[in-house]
Design a protein around this motif. Structure first.
Motif, PDB file in Angstrom:
ATOM      1  N   LEU A  54      -4.940  -0.063  -7.644  1.00  0.00           N
ATOM      2  CA  LEU A  54      -5.936   0.883  -7.140  1.00  0.00           C
ATOM      3  C   LEU A  54      -5.233   2.141  -6.673  1.00  0.00           C
ATOM      4  N   HIS A  55      -5.895   3.272  -6.834  1.00  0.00           N
ATOM      5  CA  HIS A  55      -5.371   4.535  -6.293  1.00  0.00           C
ATOM      6  C   HIS A  55      -6.553   5.447  -6.005  1.00  0.00           C
ATOM      7  N   ASP A  56      -6.285   6.603  -5.446  1.00  0.00           N
ATOM      8  CA  ASP A  56      -7.320   7.558  -5.036  1.00  0.00           C
ATOM      9  C   ASP A  56      -8.299   6.944  -4.045  1.00  0.00           C
ATOM     10  N   LEU A  57      -7.801   6.088  -3.152  1.00  0.00           N
ATOM     11  CA  LEU A  57      -8.643   5.499  -2.118  1.00  0.00           C
ATOM     12  C   LEU A  57      -8.862   6.534  -1.012  1.00  0.00           C
ATOM     13  N   THR A  58      -9.919   6.368  -0.255  1.00  0.00           N
ATOM     14  CA  THR A  58     -10.303   7.395   0.717  1.00  0.00           C
ATOM     15  C   THR A  58      -9.447   7.421   1.972  1.00  0.00           C
ATOM     16  N   SER A  59      -8.885   6.260   2.354  1.00  0.00           N
ATOM     17  CA  SER A  59      -8.096   6.215   3.590  1.00  0.00           C
ATOM     18  C   SER A  59      -7.209   4.972   3.615  1.00  0.00           C
ATOM     19  N   VAL A  60      -6.294   4.960   4.561  1.00  0.00           N
ATOM     20  CA  VAL A  60      -5.433   3.797   4.749  1.00  0.00           C
ATOM     21  C   VAL A  60      -6.275   2.612   5.226  1.00  0.00           C
ATOM     22  N   ALA A  61      -7.269   2.870   6.067  1.00  0.00           N
ATOM     23  CA  ALA A  61      -8.139   1.796   6.556  1.00  0.00           C
ATOM     24  C   ALA A  61      -8.878   1.122   5.404  1.00  0.00           C
ATOM     25  N   SER A  62      -9.408   1.913   4.485  1.00  0.00           N
ATOM     26  CA  SER A  62     -10.111   1.307   3.345  1.00  0.00           C
ATOM     27  C   SER A  62      -9.132   0.578   2.430  1.00  0.00           C
ATOM     28  N   ALA A  63      -7.908   1.081   2.331  1.00  0.00           N
ATOM     29  CA  ALA A  63      -6.889   0.397   1.527  1.00  0.00           C
ATOM     30  C   ALA A  63      -6.549  -0.960   2.141  1.00  0.00           C
ATOM     31  N   CYS A  64      -6.476  -1.039   3.468  1.00  0.00           N
ATOM     32  CA  CYS A  64      -6.220  -2.328   4.148  1.00  0.00           C
ATOM     33  C   CYS A  64      -7.332  -3.323   3.837  1.00  0.00           C
ATOM     34  N   ALA A  65      -8.576  -2.885   3.956  1.00  0.00           N
ATOM     35  CA  ALA A  65      -9.712  -3.767   3.687  1.00  0.00           C
ATOM     36  C   ALA A  65      -9.726  -4.208   2.227  1.00  0.00           C
ATOM     37  N   LEU A  66      -9.493  -3.281   1.314  1.00  0.00           N
ATOM     38  CA  LEU A  66      -9.474  -3.626  -0.108  1.00  0.00           C
ATOM     39  C   LEU A  66      -8.308  -4.546  -0.457  1.00  0.00           C
ATOM     40  N   LEU A  67      -7.165  -4.340   0.177  1.00  0.00           N
ATOM     41  CA  LEU A  67      -6.018  -5.210  -0.062  1.00  0.00           C
ATOM     42  C   LEU A  67      -6.333  -6.643   0.360  1.00  0.00           C
ATOM     43  N   LEU A  68      -6.954  -6.809   1.526  1.00  0.00           N
ATOM     44  CA  LEU A  68      -7.340  -8.153   1.949  1.00  0.00           C
ATOM     45  C   LEU A  68      -8.351  -8.759   0.978  1.00  0.00           C
ATOM     46  N   GLY A  69      -9.285  -7.951   0.500  1.00  0.00           N
ATOM     47  CA  GLY A  69     -10.252  -8.432  -0.476  1.00  0.00           C
ATOM     48  C   GLY A  69      -9.590  -8.868  -1.771  1.00  0.00           C
ATOM     49  N   LEU A  70      -8.618  -8.110  -2.231  1.00  0.00           N
ATOM     50  CA  LEU A  70      -7.890  -8.478  -3.447  1.00  0.00           C
ATOM     51  C   LEU A  70      -7.087  -9.759  -3.250  1.00  0.00           C
ATOM     52  N   PRO A  81      -4.253  12.408   3.122  1.00  0.00           N
ATOM     53  CA  PRO A  81      -3.197  12.189   2.123  1.00  0.00           C
ATOM     54  C   PRO A  81      -3.659  12.612   0.735  1.00  0.00           C
ATOM     55  N   GLU A  82      -2.697  12.908  -0.094  1.00  0.00           N
ATOM     56  CA  GLU A  82      -2.988  13.269  -1.478  1.00  0.00           C
ATOM     57  C   GLU A  82      -3.470  12.044  -2.259  1.00  0.00           C
ATOM     58  N   ASP A  83      -2.895  10.879  -1.949  1.00  0.00           N
ATOM     59  CA  ASP A  83      -3.286   9.645  -2.627  1.00  0.00           C
ATOM     60  C   ASP A  83      -2.982   8.453  -1.732  1.00  0.00           C
ATOM     61  N   VAL A  84      -3.827   7.441  -1.802  1.00  0.00           N
ATOM     62  CA  VAL A  84      -3.614   6.162  -1.128  1.00  0.00           C
ATOM     63  C   VAL A  84      -3.905   5.103  -2.170  1.00  0.00           C
ATOM     64  N   GLY A  85      -3.010   4.108  -2.294  1.00  0.00           N
ATOM     65  CA  GLY A  85      -3.211   3.097  -3.323  1.00  0.00           C
ATOM     66  C   GLY A  85      -2.613   1.754  -2.961  1.00  0.00           C
ATOM     67  N   ILE A  86      -2.799   0.816  -3.878  1.00  0.00           N
ATOM     68  CA  ILE A  86      -2.345  -0.560  -3.693  1.00  0.00           C
ATOM     69  C   ILE A  86      -1.545  -0.994  -4.914  1.00  0.00           C
ATOM     70  N   VAL A  87      -0.446  -1.705  -4.648  1.00  0.00           N
ATOM     71  CA  VAL A  87       0.420  -2.245  -5.695  1.00  0.00           C
ATOM     72  C   VAL A  87       0.475  -3.755  -5.538  1.00  0.00           C
ATOM     73  N   MET A 109       0.881  -1.163   0.000  1.00  0.00           N
ATOM     74  CA  MET A 109       0.000   0.000   0.000  1.00  0.00           C
ATOM     75  C   MET A 109       0.918   1.212   0.000  1.00  0.00           C
ATOM     76  N   PHE A 110       0.475   2.271  -0.635  1.00  0.00           N
ATOM     77  CA  PHE A 110       1.273   3.495  -0.582  1.00  0.00           C
ATOM     78  C   PHE A 110       0.400   4.668  -0.176  1.00  0.00           C
ATOM     79  N   VAL A 111       1.044   5.633   0.481  1.00  0.00           N
ATOM     80  CA  VAL A 111       0.384   6.866   0.905  1.00  0.00           C
ATOM     81  C   VAL A 111       1.258   8.012   0.424  1.00  0.00           C
ATOM     82  N   ILE A 112       0.663   8.929  -0.300  1.00  0.00           N
ATOM     83  CA  ILE A 112       1.392  10.101  -0.791  1.00  0.00           C
ATOM     84  C   ILE A 112       0.836  11.330  -0.087  1.00  0.00           C
TER      85      ILE A 112
END
Length: 99
Positions: free
Chosen positions: A37-53, A24-30, A10-13
């Motif tokens: 994914l990018h332009d996610l709303t928060s680190v918490a949502s990125a964690c949940a989406l990463l587990l889903g992926l 943050p300006e951007d939160v995404g997943i690699v 996950m990255f946070v810019i």
């Protein structure tokens, strides 16, 4: 580090000089060096989406981070709690008794 070298991340810019309280300006997943994914709303949502992926794509956790991901999955997200490794089960027990 370049994105191409990352297996799962996950990255946070943030804008230069901004603190952790500002959004943050951007939160995404690699995954496998590709920004999926990018332009996610928060680190918490990125964690949940990463587990889903990870589930949807049937990916294995990277070895150095397998216990970290297991804690996210089984303690924080409460998924498959009955199949915890002994290490995570020990942490879960200690968290339960500290409440």
């Amino acid at each position: 580090m370049e994105l191409k070298q990352l297996t799962l991340a996950m990255f946070v810019i943030r804008k230069e000089g901004e603190g952790l309280k500002e959004s943050p300006e951007d939160v995404g997943i690699v995954i496998e060096g590709v920004e999926v994914l990018h332009d996610l709303t928060s680190v918490a949502s990125a964690c949940a989406l990463l587990l889903g992926l990870i589930y949807a794509l049937n990916l294995a956790y990277p070895k150095p981070l397998r216990f970290t991901f297991e804690v996210f999955q089984k303690i924080f997200m409460q998924l498959d709690q009955h199949k915890m490794s002994p290490k995570v089960q020990n942490l879960f027990g200690r968290l339960q008794t500290s409440q």
